[in-house]
Scaffold this motif. Structure first.
Motif, PDB file in Angstrom:
ATOM      1  N   MET A  70       0.853  -1.195   0.000  1.00  0.00           N
ATOM      2  CA  MET A  70       0.000   0.000   0.000  1.00  0.00           C
ATOM      3  C   MET A  70       0.883   1.237   0.000  1.00  0.00           C
ATOM      4  O   MET A  70       1.842   1.327   0.759  1.00  0.00           O
ATOM      5  CB  MET A  70      -0.908  -0.029   1.234  1.00  0.00           C
ATOM      6  N   ALA A  71       0.577   2.201  -0.822  1.00  0.00           N
ATOM      7  CA  ALA A  71       1.379   3.415  -0.901  1.00  0.00           C
ATOM      8  C   ALA A  71       1.280   4.216   0.392  1.00  0.00           C
ATOM      9  O   ALA A  71       0.267   4.195   1.088  1.00  0.00           O
ATOM     10  CB  ALA A  71       0.901   4.268  -2.076  1.00  0.00           C
ATOM     11  N   THR A  72       2.353   4.903   0.733  1.00  0.00           N
ATOM     12  CA  THR A  72       2.380   5.720   1.941  1.00  0.00           C
ATOM     13  C   THR A  72       2.434   7.194   1.560  1.00  0.00           C
ATOM     14  O   THR A  72       2.776   7.549   0.445  1.00  0.00           O
ATOM     15  CB  THR A  72       3.601   5.374   2.808  1.00  0.00           C
ATOM     16  N   ASP A  73       2.101   8.046   2.529  1.00  0.00           N
ATOM     17  CA  ASP A  73       2.102   9.489   2.311  1.00  0.00           C
ATOM     18  C   ASP A  73       3.503  10.011   2.634  1.00  0.00           C
ATOM     19  O   ASP A  73       3.779  10.409   3.763  1.00  0.00           O
ATOM     20  CB  ASP A  73       1.045  10.124   3.208  1.00  0.00           C
ATOM     21  N   PHE A  74       4.398   9.996   1.658  1.00  0.00           N
ATOM     22  CA  PHE A  74       5.811  10.282   1.905  1.00  0.00           C
ATOM     23  C   PHE A  74       6.040  11.728   2.323  1.00  0.00           C
ATOM     24  O   PHE A  74       5.311  12.638   1.934  1.00  0.00           O
ATOM     25  CB  PHE A  74       6.644   9.951   0.659  1.00  0.00           C
ATOM     26  N   LYS A  75       7.080  11.933   3.147  1.00  0.00           N
ATOM     27  CA  LYS A  75       7.470  13.272   3.610  1.00  0.00           C
ATOM     28  C   LYS A  75       8.822  13.696   3.035  1.00  0.00           C
ATOM     29  O   LYS A  75       9.216  14.851   3.136  1.00  0.00           O
ATOM     30  CB  LYS A  75       7.531  13.305   5.139  1.00  0.00           C
ATOM     31  N   SER A  76       9.550  12.754   2.471  1.00  0.00           N
ATOM     32  CA  SER A  76      10.824  13.050   1.812  1.00  0.00           C
ATOM     33  C   SER A  76      11.031  12.008   0.728  1.00  0.00           C
ATOM     34  O   SER A  76      10.367  10.966   0.711  1.00  0.00           O
ATOM     35  CB  SER A  76      11.980  13.033   2.812  1.00  0.00           C
ATOM     36  N   LEU A  77      11.959  12.294  -0.197  1.00  0.00           N
ATOM     37  CA  LEU A  77      12.197  11.378  -1.312  1.00  0.00           C
ATOM     38  C   LEU A  77      13.303  10.397  -0.951  1.00  0.00           C
ATOM     39  O   LEU A  77      14.330  10.790  -0.386  1.00  0.00           O
ATOM     40  CB  LEU A  77      12.588  12.162  -2.564  1.00  0.00           C
ATOM     41  N   PRO A  78      13.131   9.116  -1.283  1.00  0.00           N
ATOM     42  CA  PRO A  78      14.163   8.129  -0.960  1.00  0.00           C
ATOM     43  C   PRO A  78      15.427   8.324  -1.783  1.00  0.00           C
ATOM     44  O   PRO A  78      15.388   8.839  -2.897  1.00  0.00           O
ATOM     45  CB  PRO A  78      13.498   6.786  -1.296  1.00  0.00           C
ATOM     46  N   VAL A  79      16.554   7.909  -1.215  1.00  0.00           N
ATOM     47  CA  VAL A  79      17.856   7.957  -1.886  1.00  0.00           C
ATOM     48  C   VAL A  79      18.276   6.522  -2.178  1.00  0.00           C
ATOM     49  O   VAL A  79      18.323   5.690  -1.265  1.00  0.00           O
ATOM     50  CB  VAL A  79      18.913   8.653  -1.010  1.00  0.00           C
ATOM     51  N   ILE A  80      18.568   6.230  -3.445  1.00  0.00           N
ATOM     52  CA  ILE A  80      18.912   4.859  -3.839  1.00  0.00           C
ATOM     53  C   ILE A  80      20.299   4.839  -4.473  1.00  0.00           C
ATOM     54  O   ILE A  80      20.542   5.529  -5.469  1.00  0.00           O
ATOM     55  CB  ILE A  80      17.870   4.287  -4.827  1.00  0.00           C
ATOM     56  N   ASP A  81      21.191   4.043  -3.894  1.00  0.00           N
ATOM     57  CA  ASP A  81      22.518   3.804  -4.479  1.00  0.00           C
ATOM     58  C   ASP A  81      22.368   2.648  -5.462  1.00  0.00           C
ATOM     59  O   ASP A  81      22.165   1.502  -5.055  1.00  0.00           O
ATOM     60  CB  ASP A  81      23.516   3.457  -3.374  1.00  0.00           C
ATOM     61  N   ILE A  82      22.456   2.966  -6.751  1.00  0.00           N
ATOM     62  CA  ILE A  82      22.190   1.935  -7.772  1.00  0.00           C
ATOM     63  C   ILE A  82      23.462   1.240  -8.270  1.00  0.00           C
ATOM     64  O   ILE A  82      23.399   0.462  -9.214  1.00  0.00           O
ATOM     65  CB  ILE A  82      21.411   2.514  -8.966  1.00  0.00           C
ATOM     66  N   SER A  83      24.589   1.502  -7.614  1.00  0.00           N
ATOM     67  CA  SER A  83      25.841   0.892  -8.095  1.00  0.00           C
ATOM     68  C   SER A  83      25.794  -0.640  -8.142  1.00  0.00           C
ATOM     69  O   SER A  83      26.334  -1.226  -9.091  1.00  0.00           O
ATOM     70  CB  SER A  83      27.038   1.384  -7.274  1.00  0.00           C
ATOM     71  N   PRO A  84      25.141  -1.336  -7.176  1.00  0.00           N
ATOM     72  CA  PRO A  84      25.068  -2.802  -7.311  1.00  0.00           C
ATOM     73  C   PRO A  84      24.312  -3.239  -8.564  1.00  0.00           C
ATOM     74  O   PRO A  84      24.662  -4.249  -9.188  1.00  0.00           O
ATOM     75  CB  PRO A  84      24.333  -3.236  -6.035  1.00  0.00           C
ATOM     76  N   LEU A  85      23.298  -2.489  -8.947  1.00  0.00           N
ATOM     77  CA  LEU A  85      22.537  -2.797 -10.160  1.00  0.00           C
ATOM     78  C   LEU A  85      23.402  -2.593 -11.397  1.00  0.00           C
ATOM     79  O   LEU A  85      23.410  -3.429 -12.316  1.00  0.00           O
ATOM     80  CB  LEU A  85      21.300  -1.901 -10.229  1.00  0.00           C
ATOM     81  N   LEU A  86      24.156  -1.492 -11.437  1.00  0.00           N
ATOM     82  CA  LEU A  86      24.980  -1.197 -12.603  1.00  0.00           C
ATOM     83  C   LEU A  86      26.095  -2.223 -12.787  1.00  0.00           C
ATOM     84  O   LEU A  86      26.480  -2.534 -13.914  1.00  0.00           O
ATOM     85  CB  LEU A  86      25.573   0.203 -12.496  1.00  0.00           C
ATOM     86  N   LEU A  87      26.604  -2.764 -11.686  1.00  0.00           N
ATOM     87  CA  LEU A  87      27.662  -3.783 -11.774  1.00  0.00           C
ATOM     88  C   LEU A  87      27.179  -5.039 -12.493  1.00  0.00           C
ATOM     89  O   LEU A  87      27.955  -5.747 -13.140  1.00  0.00           O
ATOM     90  CB  LEU A  87      28.163  -4.153 -10.375  1.00  0.00           C
ATOM     91  N   LYS A  88      25.885  -5.337 -12.380  1.00  0.00           N
ATOM     92  CA  LYS A  88      25.340  -6.592 -12.910  1.00  0.00           C
ATOM     93  C   LYS A  88      24.348  -6.391 -14.050  1.00  0.00           C
ATOM     94  O   LYS A  88      23.706  -7.353 -14.485  1.00  0.00           O
ATOM     95  CB  LYS A  88      24.631  -7.350 -11.770  1.00  0.00           C
ATOM     96  N   CYS A  89      24.222  -5.150 -14.548  1.00  0.00           N
ATOM     97  CA  CYS A  89      23.112  -4.843 -15.460  1.00  0.00           C
ATOM     98  C   CYS A  89      23.198  -5.582 -16.794  1.00  0.00           C
ATOM     99  O   CYS A  89      22.198  -5.684 -17.502  1.00  0.00           O
ATOM    100  CB  CYS A  89      22.999  -3.337 -15.679  1.00  0.00           C
ATOM    101  N   ASP A  90      24.373  -6.100 -17.165  1.00  0.00           N
ATOM    102  CA  ASP A  90      24.493  -6.858 -18.413  1.00  0.00           C
ATOM    103  C   ASP A  90      24.550  -8.366 -18.171  1.00  0.00           C
ATOM    104  O   ASP A  90      24.788  -9.137 -19.097  1.00  0.00           O
ATOM    105  CB  ASP A  90      25.742  -6.407 -19.184  1.00  0.00           C
ATOM    106  N   ASP A  91      24.320  -8.784 -16.934  1.00  0.00           N
ATOM    107  CA  ASP A  91      24.339 -10.199 -16.571  1.00  0.00           C
ATOM    108  C   ASP A  91      22.922 -10.758 -16.652  1.00  0.00           C
ATOM    109  O   ASP A  91      22.023 -10.281 -15.953  1.00  0.00           O
ATOM    110  CB  ASP A  91      24.882 -10.339 -15.135  1.00  0.00           C
TER     111      ASP A  91
END
Length: 332
Positions: free
Chosen positions: A1-22
Motif C-alpha cells: 500500500m502506498a504511503t504518504d511520503f514526507k521526503s524522497l528516498p535515496v537509492i545507491d544503484i551501483s550494485p545494479l549497474l555492476l550486474k546490469c548486463d548479466d
C-alpha cells in the motif's frame, strides 16, 4: 500500500549497474536490494534520488555551467536558435513561451529531441522532424551535450532493467518493441531569480504542476537552490532538496500505463524562491516514438486493478501523446 511520503528516498544503484548486463542479475543479492528500493519508491512517491550512477560529478556540473553561460548571453544571440513549429519544436524559447495548463511558465529553455530521418514515422512524426539547434556559443556546447546524452541514455536503460525486475518481469521487459529504440527529450532550463516586491521575495511559478510524458526522467539541478516540489498523496508539496552529484529521478505517464497504475506518475512543479538564477537540465527517457503502450501482461495478471482502481489503463501511442503535449505547451 502506498504511503504518504514526507521526503524522497535515496537509492545507491551501483550494485545494479555492476550486474546490469548479466542475464542472471535478478539472483544477485545487491541487485535484489536495489530492486526492492526501486519498487517501493515507484509505488510510494514516483520520485527518488539516484546516487552511485557512474556519471562523473565534474561532467554533471559542466553541463549546468555551460547551460548557464548560454542563458547569460544577450537575447539576440539566443534567438539565433529560436524554437518554431517549422524547426520541429527544437531550439530556444523565451521566458513565458512555455505554457502549463494555460499559464505561462517563468523560465527560458532549449528543447532537444532524438533526431530521426524524415518520413521515418510518417504523419505521426512529421511535427517533430528536423535537426536539433545547438548554439555555436559557448564553444563545445554540442560536443558536451552529446556526450551527456549518451551517458544519460545508458543510465536510464539500466535503471529500467531494475524497474522491470521490480514489476516481476525480465530485465529486458522495456526493450524491443517498447523501448528498444528509445526516443529521448532534453530540456535545458533557466529560472530567473525570484523578484523582490516591497522588500519581500515573490514566489514565481517557474513551471506549473504537471506529470512527465515518458518512462523515466533524470533531473540535474543546481546544488545551492531548492525549487523542485513533488506532491504527495495528502496533497502536500515536498521539496526535492539538491544532493550534490545525484540525479532526481521520476517516472512518467508511459510507465504508469505499463505498470497498470501500480507506479505513479507524480505531479511536480518548480518554484524558485531564491533571488539567484537557477539552472536545471532534465533528460527524459521515452519509449520508441511509435510504440503502442498498454499495461504489461505481467502487470495485468499480477495487479489486475492497478492502484486499487477498477479499470485497466487504456493504451496510448507515445508519439501521439508527445505531439499533442508539445503543440499545446508553447505560446507561439
Amino acid at each position: 500500500m502506498a504511503t504518504d511520503f514526507k521526503s524522497l528516498p535515496v537509492i545507491d544503484i551501483s550494485p545494479l549497474l555492476l550486474k546490469c548486463d548479466d542475464p542472471d542479475m535478478a539472483e544477485d543479492p545487491g541487485v535484489i536490494q536495489v530492486v526492492q528500493q526501486l519498487d517501493r519508491a515507484c509505488r510510494d512517491a514516483g520520485f527518488f534520488y539516484v546516487i552511485g550512477h557512474g556519471i562523473s560529478e565534474d561532467l554533471i556540473k559542466k553541463v549546468r555551467e555551460i547551460t548557464r553561460e548560454f542563458f547569460m548571453l544577450p537575447y539576440e544571440e539566443k534567438l539565433k536558435i529560436k524554437m518554431t513549429p517549422a524547426a520541429g519544436y527544437r531550439g530556444y524559447q523565451r521566458i513565458g513561451e512555455n505554457v502549463t495548463k494555460g499559464k505561462p511558465d517563468i523560465h527560458e529553455a532549449i528543447d532537444c529531441y532524438r533526431e530521426f530521418k524524415q518520413g521515418k514515422y510518417g504523419d505521426l512524426g512529421k511535427a517533430m522532424e528536423g535537426p536539433n539547434q545547438w548554439p555555436e556559443n559557448p564553444h563545445e556546447f554540442k560536443e558536451l551535450m552529446e556526450e551527456y546524452l549518451r551517458l544519460c541514455t545508458d543510465l536510464s536503460r539500466n535503471i529500467l532493467r531494475g524497474i522491470a525486475l521490480a514489476l516481476g518481469g525480465s530485465p529486458y521487459e522495456f526493450e524491443g518493441k517498447i523501448a528498444g529504440e528509445p526516443f529521448w527529450v532534453m530540456r535545458l532550463i533557466g529560472y530567473p531569480g525570484a523578484p523582490f516586491t516591497n522588500g519581500k521575495l515573490e514566489n514565481d511559478v517557474g513551471c506549473g504542476a504537471h506529470t512527465d510524458y515518458g518512462l523515466l526522467t533524470l533531473v540535474n539541478q543546481d546544488e545551492d537552490k531548492t525549487a523542485l516540489q513533488v506532491r504527495n498523496l495528502g496533497g502536500d508539496w515536498i521539496s526535492a532538496i539538491p544532493i550534490p552529484g545525484s540525479f532526481v529521478c521520476n517516472i512518467g505517464d508511459m510507465l504508469k500505463i505499463l505498470s497498470n497504475g501500480l507506479y505513479e506518475s507524480t505531479l511536480h512543479r518548480v518554484i524558485n524562491n531564491s533571488p539567484l538564477y537557477r539552472v536545471c537540465v532534465a533528460f527524459f527517457y521515452e519509449t520508441n516514438f511509435d510504440a503502442v503502450v498498454e499495461p504489461f501482461d505481467i502487470c495485468k495478471d499480477k495487479y489486475p486493478e492497478g492502484r486499487g482502481e477498477s479499470q485497466v489503463f487504456k493504451r496510448a501511442v507515445y508519439g501521439e501523446h508527445l505531439v499533442s503535449k508539445v503543440q499545446t505547451n508553447f505560446a507561439m
